[in-house]
Write an enzyme that holds these catalytic residues in place. Structure first.
Site, PDB file in Angstrom:
ATOM      1  N   ARG A  50      -5.883   0.163 -13.083  1.00  0.00           N
ATOM      2  CA  ARG A  50      -6.345   0.839 -11.875  1.00  0.00           C
ATOM      3  C   ARG A  50      -5.225   0.841 -10.842  1.00  0.00           C
ATOM      4  O   ARG A  50      -5.172  -0.033  -9.979  1.00  0.00           O
ATOM      5  CB  ARG A  50      -7.584   0.133 -11.312  1.00  0.00           C
ATOM      6  CG  ARG A  50      -8.766   0.133 -12.271  1.00  0.00           C
ATOM      7  CD  ARG A  50      -9.933  -0.637 -11.692  1.00  0.00           C
ATOM      8  NE  ARG A  50     -11.076  -0.668 -12.596  1.00  0.00           N
ATOM      9  CZ  ARG A  50     -12.213  -1.315 -12.356  1.00  0.00           C
ATOM     10  NH1 ARG A  50     -12.333  -2.010 -11.232  1.00  0.00           N
ATOM     11  NH2 ARG A  50     -13.202  -1.294 -13.229  1.00  0.00           N
ATOM     12  N   ASP A  52      -3.081   1.718  -7.592  1.00  0.00           N
ATOM     13  CA  ASP A  52      -3.479   1.984  -6.206  1.00  0.00           C
ATOM     14  C   ASP A  52      -2.991   3.349  -5.743  1.00  0.00           C
ATOM     15  O   ASP A  52      -2.198   4.008  -6.417  1.00  0.00           O
ATOM     16  CB  ASP A  52      -2.909   0.904  -5.281  1.00  0.00           C
ATOM     17  CG  ASP A  52      -3.578  -0.451  -5.485  1.00  0.00           C
ATOM     18  OD1 ASP A  52      -4.726  -0.483  -5.972  1.00  0.00           O
ATOM     19  OD2 ASP A  52      -2.942  -1.471  -5.156  1.00  0.00           O
ATOM     20  N   TYR A 110       5.299  -3.049 -15.469  1.00  0.00           N
ATOM     21  CA  TYR A 110       5.526  -2.305 -14.230  1.00  0.00           C
ATOM     22  C   TYR A 110       6.995  -2.405 -13.833  1.00  0.00           C
ATOM     23  O   TYR A 110       7.661  -3.410 -14.103  1.00  0.00           O
ATOM     24  CB  TYR A 110       4.686  -2.883 -13.090  1.00  0.00           C
ATOM     25  CG  TYR A 110       3.238  -2.456 -13.083  1.00  0.00           C
ATOM     26  CD1 TYR A 110       2.817  -1.340 -12.353  1.00  0.00           C
ATOM     27  CD2 TYR A 110       2.272  -3.174 -13.790  1.00  0.00           C
ATOM     28  CE1 TYR A 110       1.487  -0.956 -12.330  1.00  0.00           C
ATOM     29  CE2 TYR A 110       0.942  -2.799 -13.773  1.00  0.00           C
ATOM     30  CZ  TYR A 110       0.553  -1.691 -13.041  1.00  0.00           C
ATOM     31  OH  TYR A 110      -0.764  -1.314 -13.029  1.00  0.00           O
ATOM     32  N   ARG A 196       3.410  -5.556  -6.024  1.00  0.00           N
ATOM     33  CA  ARG A 196       4.010  -5.259  -4.723  1.00  0.00           C
ATOM     34  C   ARG A 196       4.137  -6.514  -3.858  1.00  0.00           C
ATOM     35  O   ARG A 196       5.092  -6.661  -3.091  1.00  0.00           O
ATOM     36  CB  ARG A 196       3.201  -4.186  -4.016  1.00  0.00           C
ATOM     37  CG  ARG A 196       3.327  -2.814  -4.699  1.00  0.00           C
ATOM     38  CD  ARG A 196       2.155  -1.905  -4.377  1.00  0.00           C
ATOM     39  NE  ARG A 196       2.057  -1.647  -2.957  1.00  0.00           N
ATOM     40  CZ  ARG A 196       0.973  -1.127  -2.385  1.00  0.00           C
ATOM     41  NH1 ARG A 196      -0.096  -0.813  -3.119  1.00  0.00           N
ATOM     42  NH2 ARG A 196       0.948  -0.889  -1.095  1.00  0.00           N
TER      43      ARG A 196
END
Length: 243
Positions: A50, A52, A110, A196
């Site tokens: 999911r 952002d 990522y 992040r």
């Protein structure tokens, strides 16, 4: 009922994240709309993760069920004709009925991209950093992520998650040009906003605002308030999902 996987990429700039939202358009909503239009039935898709709002995916997977027997190559071709230009289907494939795009994933990777001088052609997909960074120290700190399994310190506050445990298998900064770097991290799962927040805290290490021991302490304290700021979303990419 037949289960299919869709492999695709998307530029998340225009979307309120992957998941269907009442307040704005999402990648999931676009994919469901395209599949429903093509198959002439209501189709719901389940994604591998999911992302952002504003986050991109270079390679994402989702599954859907239908009673139809699909020509996978033609389905992918037609989806690309229907979907907007910022979502591109790589392939559609028939999978076992119990294959699950989210729970069946063994690893996700990522990348977070940064650059250290003014560059007009990367600014939309990387974060410009205006200060000197010690990447050697940042990589030492990043290696500590592999020694821990509870990442509550990097989980967005007030998030309804059953567990903050993740198994990180790779975490390092990679230089791709004199002025460009990216942070690569692989784990079995990620918490909301985790990458992040990790990047923001590692940058504090690189700036000398946090020691390597301090970084380890942030993880151990399991308190989001002790970690660094959450970095901008536009520089984050889901690079791959492994099953």
């Amino acid at each position: 009922m037949n289960r299919y996987f869709v492999w695709f990429a998307y530029d998340g700039t225009r979307y309120h994240g992957w998941q269907v939202q009442p307040s704005g358009n999402s990648v999931q909503a676009e994919l469901q709309r395209a599949l429903s239009l093509q198959l002439r039935e209501t189709v719901e898709v389940v994604g591998a993760g999911r992302t952002d709002a504003g986050v991109h995916a270079r390679r994402m997977a989702a599954h859907f069920d239908t009673e139809q027997q699909l020509d996978c190559q033609q389905t992918a071709y037609r989806l690309n004709r229907i979907l907007p230009r910022d979502i591109a289907v790589e392939k559609v494939e028939r999978v076992a009925d119990d294959m699950h795009a989210r729970f069946g994933a063994r690893a996700r990777t990522y990348h977070y991209y940064i650059y250290t001088r003014k560059e007009p052609f990367v600014r939309h997909y990387a974060c410009e950093i205006h200060y000197q960074l010690d990447f050697e120290k940042m990589n030492v700190a990043a290696s500590l992520l592999l020694e821990h399994d509870d990442f509550a310190a990097f989980c967005k506050s007030h998030t309804d998650v059953k567990t903050t445990l993740c198994h990180v298998t790779e975490a390092r900064w990679i230089q791709t040009s004199p002025y460009e770097w990216h942070f690569r991290i692989t784990a079995n799962r990620f918490l909301r906003n985790m990458v992040r927040a990790v990047v923001g805290t590692l940058i504090d290490v690189g700036r000398g605002r946090l020691t390597i021991e301090g970084f380890s302490g942030v993880i151990a304290q399991k308190n989001r308030c002790q970690a660094g700021e959450s970095m901008p979303a536009h520089a984050l990419f889901l690079e791959d999902v492994v099953y």
